[in-house]
Design an enzyme around this catalytic site. Structure first.
Site, short mmCIF file in Angstrom:
data_model
loop_
_atom_site.label_atom_id
_atom_site.label_comp_id
_atom_site.label_asym_id
_atom_site.label_seq_id
_atom_site.Cartn_x
_atom_site.Cartn_y
_atom_site.Cartn_z
N HIS A 24 60.44 38.86 53.22
CA HIS A 24 59.06 38.57 53.63
C HIS A 24 58.31 39.88 53.89
O HIS A 24 57.17 40.05 53.44
CB HIS A 24 59.06 37.73 54.90
N ASP A 126 52.12 36.18 57.36
CA ASP A 126 53.16 35.34 56.78
C ASP A 126 53.04 33.94 57.38
O ASP A 126 52.70 33.78 58.55
CB ASP A 126 54.53 35.95 57.10
N ALA A 339 70.52 49.24 47.23
CA ALA A 339 70.28 49.54 45.82
C ALA A 339 68.79 49.42 45.51
O ALA A 339 68.11 48.54 46.04
CB ALA A 339 71.07 48.58 44.93
N GLN A 341 66.47 47.90 43.76
CA GLN A 341 66.49 46.72 42.89
C GLN A 341 65.41 46.73 41.81
O GLN A 341 65.69 46.41 40.65
CB GLN A 341 66.35 45.46 43.76
N HIS A 356 70.53 34.97 44.23
CA HIS A 356 70.38 33.82 45.12
C HIS A 356 69.07 33.08 44.90
O HIS A 356 68.84 32.03 45.48
CB HIS A 356 70.47 34.29 46.57
N SER A 361 63.08 38.25 45.03
CA SER A 361 63.94 38.71 43.93
C SER A 361 63.57 38.03 42.61
O SER A 361 63.60 38.67 41.55
CB SER A 361 65.41 38.41 44.26
N ASP A 380 64.00 27.71 49.95
CA ASP A 380 63.35 27.37 48.68
C ASP A 380 64.22 27.67 47.46
O ASP A 380 63.88 27.28 46.34
CB ASP A 380 62.04 28.13 48.56
#
Length: 463
Positions: A24, A126, A339, A341, A356, A361, A380
């Protein structure tokens, strides 16, 4: 830049109020960069520990922008148990989530102070911080916008069902959706319920999404039966779509990237399950054996989940099968730390992502044109996996949500990896994913769908 603007009484100022979970926090940091690029000052509110974590992880993004000002707030002490590998949902973080409720007063006081030197204060929070910003409605020149960190796909189906299914949709697709049973803990459900009444104070909703990938579901969501007259903007992806845009603090390339430089195009699967997942030793063993038997190249981020106090990375060293690292040397790279990403996904050698399916992601993977092997854990993620595999058709299933309590076998892992990297089916998925990646990049330039959404939002807050 606006930092040189001396007319302090005519500014529109944005205050970002993120939730503390890394996925988030990451999204609103990226959004801060997008907003500041319009010459609008941004104040980013954070707890001390999460800000320290963000600075260490986000490759210099936002933290070096002079238009973005960081403000740290303390929360009362809370318990910080280690993650429970047998629990899909990160219940060990619940006490840290609840600690954010104490930010209500200091956040309100801060926004009050900002409102005295600005024409309009735009509070982007948020969804899980709606309780904290509930008092902003009493400030005459401030207004709130709800940043929804989940996919439009998930949000639409959730609201459509809660609204009593007010119009007809594709029931064949609806029937493919996994149930909502077990996606969160009872404690978290109560925490989320605290937020819901205060979302009515918002002018509109912002999504980390694009009409390029979720246009149909955005149109459904915009219908008055679902969202009333609330405004909706799909301003994503908020993450950079070219990693060359990222300012890297470390002058040396990360070892994962150096290793990828030596691998053939589309030959590597990147394996990472986010910041809230910890596997049992049995599951780690099956995953390791599956990767080894696939005989495909891989980068595997092997780490325990974050703890609430943000110090959990080294508390539990994940144990791999005896001799595994030696046997896969040259073909597989084990990363036990953090890492990069985005840069891994953007690398030409990366041909797939086992994930996941957290929305952060997922958006990063889609925007980089990388197909996915889906292994949802909670929230979700099970329905995001359906979007990826059934709607966009850029993913292969590793674990079906309805079998969430079963061990994923080495054979299932091996099959998914080979399908993604070594089959005609995987090749077609990669082509579709690359097309989505290209379309998203085009959507972010002047005149593109996502750029127009962001322009529209900025124009509205400057009205």
């Amino acid at each position: 830049m606006a930092s040189g603007d001396t007319d302090n009484q005519t500014k529109v100022v944005v205050v970002m109020v993120p939730f503390i979970a890394h996925g988030h926090l990451n999204q609103l940091l990226h959004l801060s960069n997008l907003v500041s690029s319009y010459n609008i000052p941004v104040h980013f509110i954070c707890t001390t520990s999460t800000l320290h974590q963000a600075r260490s992880r986000l490759q210099g993004l936002a933290t070096s922008d002079p238009m973005i000002h960081f403000h740290q707030f303390e929360t009362p002490p809370f318990t910080s148990p280690p993650p429970d590998p047998t629990n899909h949902f990160p219940s060990h973080l619940q006490s840290s989530f609840e600690s954010t409720l104490h930010l209500r007063r200091p956040v309100f006081d801060f926004i009050c102070s900002v409102s005295k030197t600005a024409t309009r204060v735009v509070v982007i929070h948020d969804a899980l911080m709606s309780y904290v910003v509930q008092d902003v409605k009493s400030i005459s020149n401030a207004e709130c916008y709800n940043f929804r960190p989940l996919s439009v796909f998930y949000t639409f189906w959730d609201l459509w069902e809660k609204a009593g299914r007010p119009f007809e949709v594709d029931m064949e697709l609806f029937n493919k959706l996994p149930s909502q049973n077990g996606i969160v803990s009872a404690e978290f459900r109560l925490f989320a319920k605290l937020q819901h009444p205060h979302m009515n104070n918002d002018v509109g909703d912002l999504f980390d999404s694009s009409r390029v990938i979720e246009g149909e579901f955005l149109e459904y969501l915009e219908r008055e039966e679902i969202s009333g007259k609330k405004k909706i903007w799909a301003v994503g992806p908020v993450n950079p779509v070219h990693t060359s845009d990222v300012t890297v603090l470390d002058k040396n390339r990360h070892k994962c990237l150096q290793w990828l430089d030596k691998q053939p195009v589309n030959s590597v699967i990147y394996v990472s399950f986010g910041t809230t997942t910890t596997f049992t030793d049995d599951q780690i063993r099956e995953l390791a054996i599956g990767l080894e038997r696939s005989e495909q190249r891989f980068i595997w981020v092997v780490r325990a989940a974050d703890r609430g106090d943000m110090v959990g990375l080294k508390d539990r060293l994940v144990t791999l099968p005896d001799g595994f690292e030696e046997r896969v040397k040259g073909k597989g790279l084990i990363e036990r730390g953090w890492a990069p990403q985005l840069e891994i996904l953007d690398h030409s050698a990366t041909g797939g992502f086992m994930s996941h399916c957290g929305w952060n992601s997922s958006m990063e993977s889609i925007s980089m044109g990388v197909p996915m092997a889906t292994w949802p854990m909670h929230s979700d993620q099970p329905r995001n996996a359906v979007l990826i595999t059934e709607v966009l058709k850029i993913g292969v299933v590793v674990k079906d949500w309805e079998r969430r309590n079963e061990l994923v076998t080495a054979l299932a892992v091996e099959k998914a990896v080979i399908t993604l990297l070594g089959s005609r089916q995987g090749y077609e998925m990669r082509k579709r994913a690359a097309k989505f990646g290209d379309d998203i990049k085009l959507s972010m330039i002047e005149g593109g769908a996502s750029r127009l959404e962001m322009d529209s939002f900025i124009s509205y807050i400057r009205r």
